[in-house]
Design an enzyme around this catalytic site. Structure first.
Site, mmCIF file in Angstrom:
data_model
loop_
_atom_site.group_PDB
_atom_site.id
_atom_site.type_symbol
_atom_site.label_atom_id
_atom_site.label_comp_id
_atom_site.label_asym_id
_atom_site.label_seq_id
_atom_site.Cartn_x
_atom_site.Cartn_y
_atom_site.Cartn_z
ATOM 1 N N GLY A 80 0.765 -1.406 -0.040
ATOM 2 C CA GLY A 80 -0.016 -0.127 0.019
ATOM 3 C C GLY A 80 0.866 1.158 -0.210
ATOM 4 O O GLY A 80 1.869 1.171 0.667
ATOM 5 N N ILE A 131 2.054 2.799 6.696
ATOM 6 C CA ILE A 131 1.275 3.839 7.477
ATOM 7 C C ILE A 131 0.947 3.554 8.684
ATOM 8 O O ILE A 131 0.774 4.324 9.710
ATOM 9 C CB ILE A 131 0.153 4.155 6.588
ATOM 10 N N ASP A 132 0.790 2.248 9.244
ATOM 11 C CA ASP A 132 0.149 1.805 10.479
ATOM 12 C C ASP A 132 1.336 2.052 11.641
ATOM 13 O O ASP A 132 0.909 1.815 12.725
ATOM 14 C CB ASP A 132 -0.179 0.308 10.526
ATOM 15 N N ARG A 168 -23.809 16.285 18.835
ATOM 16 C CA ARG A 168 -23.876 14.991 18.448
ATOM 17 C C ARG A 168 -22.659 14.164 18.812
ATOM 18 O O ARG A 168 -21.658 14.839 19.445
ATOM 19 C CB ARG A 168 -23.892 14.877 16.699
ATOM 20 N N GLY A 179 -5.452 0.940 10.734
ATOM 21 C CA GLY A 179 -4.751 0.403 11.701
ATOM 22 C C GLY A 179 -5.165 -1.231 11.845
ATOM 23 O O GLY A 179 -6.131 -1.492 12.405
ATOM 24 N N ARG A 180 -4.695 -1.965 11.066
ATOM 25 C CA ARG A 180 -4.807 -3.296 10.905
ATOM 26 C C ARG A 180 -4.568 -4.164 12.281
ATOM 27 O O ARG A 180 -5.736 -4.658 12.851
ATOM 28 C CB ARG A 180 -4.290 -4.194 9.561
ATOM 29 N N ARG A 216 -23.100 10.133 14.465
ATOM 30 C CA ARG A 216 -22.778 10.201 12.962
ATOM 31 C C ARG A 216 -21.514 9.366 12.764
ATOM 32 O O ARG A 216 -20.647 9.661 13.721
ATOM 33 C CB ARG A 216 -22.575 11.580 12.212
ATOM 34 N N HIS A 258 -8.514 6.028 3.045
ATOM 35 C CA HIS A 258 -7.501 6.496 2.251
ATOM 36 C C HIS A 258 -7.031 7.845 2.216
ATOM 37 O O HIS A 258 -6.211 8.203 1.748
ATOM 38 C CB HIS A 258 -7.704 5.706 0.914
ATOM 39 N N GLN A 277 -6.263 9.130 4.759
ATOM 40 C CA GLN A 277 -5.035 9.087 5.794
ATOM 41 C C GLN A 277 -3.855 8.601 4.908
ATOM 42 O O GLN A 277 -2.636 9.028 5.459
ATOM 43 C CB GLN A 277 -5.519 8.070 6.728
HETATM 44 O O1 F6P Z 1 -1.525 -1.547 6.038
HETATM 45 C C1 F6P Z 1 -1.679 -0.512 5.740
HETATM 46 C C2 F6P Z 1 -3.040 -0.117 5.196
HETATM 47 O O2 F6P Z 1 -3.424 1.114 5.133
HETATM 48 C C3 F6P Z 1 -4.352 -0.759 6.445
HETATM 49 O O3 F6P Z 1 -4.086 0.200 7.442
HETATM 50 C C4 F6P Z 1 -5.566 -0.828 5.590
HETATM 51 O O4 F6P Z 1 -6.308 -1.944 6.173
HETATM 52 C C5 F6P Z 1 -5.082 -1.213 4.323
HETATM 53 O O5 F6P Z 1 -3.833 -0.836 4.093
HETATM 54 C C6 F6P Z 1 -6.005 -0.784 3.290
HETATM 55 O O6 F6P Z 1 -5.496 -1.453 2.059
HETATM 56 P P1 F6P Z 1 -6.045 -1.197 0.712
HETATM 57 O O7 F6P Z 1 -5.280 -0.182 0.026
HETATM 58 O O8 F6P Z 1 -5.779 -2.538 -0.069
HETATM 59 O O9 F6P Z 1 -7.414 -0.978 0.709
#
Ligand code: F6P
Length: 359
Positions: A10, A140-141, A176, A184-185, A277, A283, A285
């Site tokens: 990614g 990124i995580d 609200r 963050g996986r 809400r 993405h 981020q």
């Molecule tokens: O591992 C980085 C990450 O941005 C995760 O936080 C997220 O779950 C994943 O990649 C998203 O991946 P994709 O770009 O394939 O949707």
């Protein structure tokens, strides 16, 4: 000497800064750099399909400030050998033969692989067929144990914090609650630090199992104290009960996480009676220009990768330890995920600020 560079997995802000760092450092040494397009796939180039470009300072000057990557990247394809933590695979021998031909044709002496743990494991398989590799960690995580921080992570924090500033004003106006889903996986660093910067009342992480009843109690206390808006941040990888929440559980390779914010929001709205809400930052981020910190960090990683090649520190990953760059064996470096320790000083600080983790 000819060296290659590619981005794999990614994207994240700062990839172009790494490329500029590599090209700058190589040029100063009189070396040539070939950039492979779309991750390792570019290594499959042949006479009919040239999926690479020779890079020089004219092409790369100033790209450090741009998001994405001029080389493109993929997180699936012919070289995907790792589909999750500790799951390894193999690369098709036919594919490896094509790579060998490319190495020979381009007279390639080393390759810089900018990628996460899966991509670095692929890099080691290329080393086995005679292509010396050095790695630059990318996630990124920020969940790679080997390095104190990865480029792109701090840019993502800026997005979370700025988005929360904006959401807070509208939440306040309408009294609200907002439930904000951050990336963050496996690790909750983005939700934790983004949430702390953005005045979160509640932060839910993969590392800290949470009880929604406790979250409800904390929210009710805030309301009773007169607070108009409630801000909840949740990591996409946080578990609801024992389960990850997925967009699509049937996809091959890494499952696509997402949707936990909606489920949490529904439950909290019912339990608290506060109009709620959801904002899934997704993405956003990962896109856009890197902040100054990541521009500098990215160029440092790129320049250091070239130093590693010069010093023949192959099969190693550039890693930031404190203020210094060091070379760590890739095999070691990809072993440990850096997770949020529920008792670390960052979490203790958040608790001191009144943040509820639902535990
Ligand atoms: O591992 C980085 C990450 O941005 C995760 O936080 C997220 O779950 C994943 O990649 C998203 O991946 P994709 O770009 O394939 O949707």
């Amino acid at each position: 000497m000819n060296i290659g560079v590619l981005c794999s997995g990614g994207d994240c802000p700062g990839l172009n800064a790494v490329i500029e760092g590599v090209v700058g450092a190589a040029t100063r040494r009189g070396w040539k750099v070939v950039g492979f397009y779309d991750g390792f796939e570019g290594l499959l180039s042949d006479e009919n399909w040239q999926h690479y470009q020779w890079l020089d300072e004219n092409i790369c000057h100033g790209i450090r400030s741009k998001g994405g990557t001029i080389l493109g990247t993929v997180n699936k394809g012919n070289f995907t050998i790792k589909t999750g933590v500790n799951q390894k695979g193999e690369i098709d021998p036919v594919v490896l033969e094509k790579v060998k031909a490319t190495i020979k044709r381009l007279d390639l002496e080393a390759l810089v692989v900018v990628g996460g743990d899966g991509s670095q494991s692929t890099a080691l398989l290329l080393a086995e067929i005679g292509l010396p590799v050095v790695g630059v960690p990318k996630t990124i995580d920020n969940d790679l144990g080997a390095t104190d921080v990865t480029f792109g992570f701090n840019s993502a924090l800026e997005v979370v914090s700025e988005s929360m500033d904006r959401l807070q004003t509208t939440a306040n106006a309408h009294q609200r609650m907002f439930v904000i889903e951050a990336m963050g996986r496996h690790a909750g660093w983005i939700a934790l630090q983004g949430g702390m910067a953005g005045n979160a009342d509640v932060i839910l992480l993969p590392e800290i199992p949470f009880d929604l009843n406790k979250v409800v109690d904390a929210i009710k206390l805030r309301k009773a104290a007169g607070q108009r808006e409630i801000m909840v941040v949740v990591s996409e990888g946080a578990k609801l009960g024992n389960d990850l929440v997925m967009i699509d559980a049937t996809t091959k390779g890494e499952v696509r996480l997402g949707g936990i914010a909606n489920l949490v929001a529904e439950k909290l709205e019912v339990a608290t009676g506060i109009e709620t809400r959801v904002a899934v930052l997704g993405h956003v981020q990962r896109g856009g220009s890197p902040i100054a910190f990541d521009r500098v960090l990215g160029t440092r990683f790129g320049s250091f990768a070239v130093e590693m090649i010069e010093n023949k520190q192959f099969n190693c990953l550039a890693s930031l330890h404190g203020t210094e760059m060091v070379a760590m064996p890739i095999e070691e470096a990809v072993k440990t995920l850096k997770l949020v320790d529920p008792n670390c000083q960052l979490v203790r600080t958040a608790r001191d600020l009144g943040v509820c983790f639902g535990d």
